[in-house]
Design an enzyme around this catalytic site. Sequence first.
Site, PDB file in Angstrom:
ATOM      1  CB  THR A 167      -0.850  -0.044   1.279  1.00 10.04           C
ATOM      2  OG1 THR A 167      -1.712  -1.163   1.185  1.00 10.04           O
ATOM      3  CG2 THR A 167      -1.680   1.211   1.479  1.00 10.04           C
TER       4      THR A 167
ATOM      5  CB  SER B  12      -9.808   0.518   4.561  1.00  4.63           C
ATOM      6  OG  SER B  12      -8.466   0.916   4.409  1.00  4.63           O
TER       7      SER B  12
ATOM      8  N   GLY C  72       0.692  -0.864   5.501  1.00  8.10           N
ATOM      9  CA  GLY C  72       0.975  -1.891   6.501  1.00  8.10           C
ATOM     10  C   GLY C  72      -0.242  -2.657   6.981  1.00  8.10           C
ATOM     11  N   GLY C  73      -1.314  -2.718   6.167  1.00  2.00           N
ATOM     12  CA  GLY C  73      -2.483  -3.501   6.556  1.00  2.00           C
ATOM     13  C   GLY C  73      -3.001  -3.072   7.918  1.00  2.00           C
TER      14      GLY C  73
HETATM   15  O1  DON Z   1      -7.191  -1.117   3.242  1.00  2.00           O
HETATM   16  C1  DON Z   1      -6.498  -1.821   3.951  1.00  2.00           C
HETATM   17  O2  DON Z   1      -6.545  -1.813   5.165  1.00  2.00           O
HETATM   18  C2  DON Z   1      -5.499  -2.767   3.312  1.00  2.00           C
HETATM   19  N1  DON Z   1      -5.964  -3.178   2.027  1.00  2.00           N
HETATM   20  C3  DON Z   1      -4.179  -2.087   3.240  1.00  2.00           C
HETATM   21  C4  DON Z   1      -3.117  -2.983   2.684  1.00  2.00           C
HETATM   22  C5  DON Z   1      -1.759  -2.594   3.052  1.00  2.00           C
HETATM   23  O3  DON Z   1      -1.521  -1.649   3.757  1.00  2.00           O
HETATM   24  C6  DON Z   1      -0.666  -3.464   2.532  1.00  2.00           C
HETATM   25  N2  DON Z   1       0.586  -2.879   2.777  1.00  2.00           N
HETATM   26  N3  DON Z   1       1.331  -3.078   3.609  1.00  2.00           N
END
Ligand code: DON
Length: 578
Positions: free
Chosen positions: A390, A461, A482-483
């Site tokens: 992301t 999200s 970072g999810g």
């Molecule tokens: O929207 C979200 O929470 C996830 N799709 C974000 C994904 C993400 O940050 C991946 N990267 N590290």
Amino acid sequence: MKLKMPKFNLNPVALILILLISSNHSFAQSFLKKHPSINPYSYEVVKEKAFDHAAVTSAHPLASMVGAAMMQDGGNAFDAAIATQFSLAVVFPGAGNIGGGGFMLARKANGELIGIDYREAAPKMANRDMYLDEKGNAIPGKSRDGSLASGIPGSVAGMISTHAYAKLPLAVLIEPAIEFAEFGYVITDKEAKGLNSEKSNFLKNSSSPSAFTQKEWKAGDTLFQPELAATLKRIQKSGLAGFYEGPTAEMIVKEMEHTAGIITKEDLKNYKPKFRKPLEFDYRGHHIISFAPPSSGGILIAQMMKMIAPFNVEKMGSNTDASVSLMVEAQRRAYADRAEHMGDPDYWKVPTKTLISDQYAADRMKDYQPGIAGNSKTTQAGQVHESEQTTHFSVIDADGNMVAITTTLNDTYGSKTIVAGAGFLLNNEMDDFSVKPGVPNMYGAIGGEANSIQPGKRMLSSMTPTLVTVNNKPYISIGTPGGTTIPNQVYEGLVNIIDYKMTLKEAIDAPRFHHQWIPDMIGVESDFPETTVNALKEKGYTITKRGRFGRMDGVQILKDGKRTAAGDKRGDDSVAGY
Ligand code: DON
């Protein structure tokens, strides 16, 4: 600190291409010719710098330089943000995107707040059990691989909505991205490794080979993306219709056949970004503005900061067992609420007002006992997935307009599906839904009805683009990928600045920790202080080392009015400004 990228000479093939193509492209080379200091074949990473007027920090030096150039050319922070997003779609293909979605948060110099939700939406043919087998069990990988994992992309529509606040023509803002795609740019070591490691997945999940799969990449190679350039030109010429209708839409729909995807022409034509009222709260004299649902991020940071506000965090010290255990107990409580209460507010009543109230924070912390580890009553310990892909970028312009954008394909290079003929990657954002109550997604997050799949609904999200003002004056724009770790990173970053008085760069680079209720453990970065880890273990916490997470980028206005910009040590993140 200044990290130098190796210098590369202008590739002769690229030079010939530039000369050939520039003759029949009306904007051809208009951007790169006008800005000879932006050289896609030779650039360097600048990690931290203070600028007199305006600054951008993003995941790639070229994208940051483009944003800064747009402001020097008379644009504002919105122009910079749009140009940066389109450029990232070319020079940072793993996360910068036109096939994904994101959130744009802004505060205009006059105090007006704007939140544009351009998150992907579930296609009309989606249904809540679409990733389950006949016995009702989740099918591993089905919500992550190939175009069936893709939500309807929102980024192009999001940027066009953002353009209402910009000053320069959209065609000018897209031009640098076109030139990077058409004339190529030199890739970094990280990009070369990323593309090589996903090559077999790109080939498996896409109907045709693509620009990414032509060879084994190494740092210093030039990546040309002619199909992506053509797609960007259609957007440049026809705006929304250049992506959501006509040849691009047809190519997206055609690509669905290869991996049983369900996005239709109607889905694309009907996609609309949504304006969301930004979420606001105060913390120790700072006014914090962040993103509302369908992001969980704004609520989470408000909850966590309110839970720790009654304590003297500064005195406890940064990353000590006292401060970490307090902050973790706030994380545990807030993330438990995430799983239960948060989802797309157009489909689920999110009790935002209660969740972010002072009273609720105080009630939640009533059973907090300093020095004793809490317990999440774990039913299932999900494996936490680490992905880089992301991306966040921040802009502050000369007038004090602030923009924070976090945008994503979800996983590294999304669904690994490249739309044949159109040259861009599709997201795998459907995995952010709860495919079944209690089944963890790739970040180990669980959820229930609030985040179940429904046609048109947006998946919950963690992306947390955030702005800070002090005495009603612009101060900070910040965020990170970072999810599920994102809200925790932003929370820790803000505490680093506000409580521990760190500089922006120190706050961004400081070792991080993460607790998300379930699994009941604290993830810490590899450089986390060992004494704290041992003391936390003694208190009863389970600790896992997780390498590094996130790539936080920010811009801050210093007392003298300068814009200091800082890019995370964890990536190729780089600042630019003037
Ligand atoms: O929207 C979200 O929470 C996830 N799709 C974000 C994904 C993400 O940050 C991946 N990267 N590290």
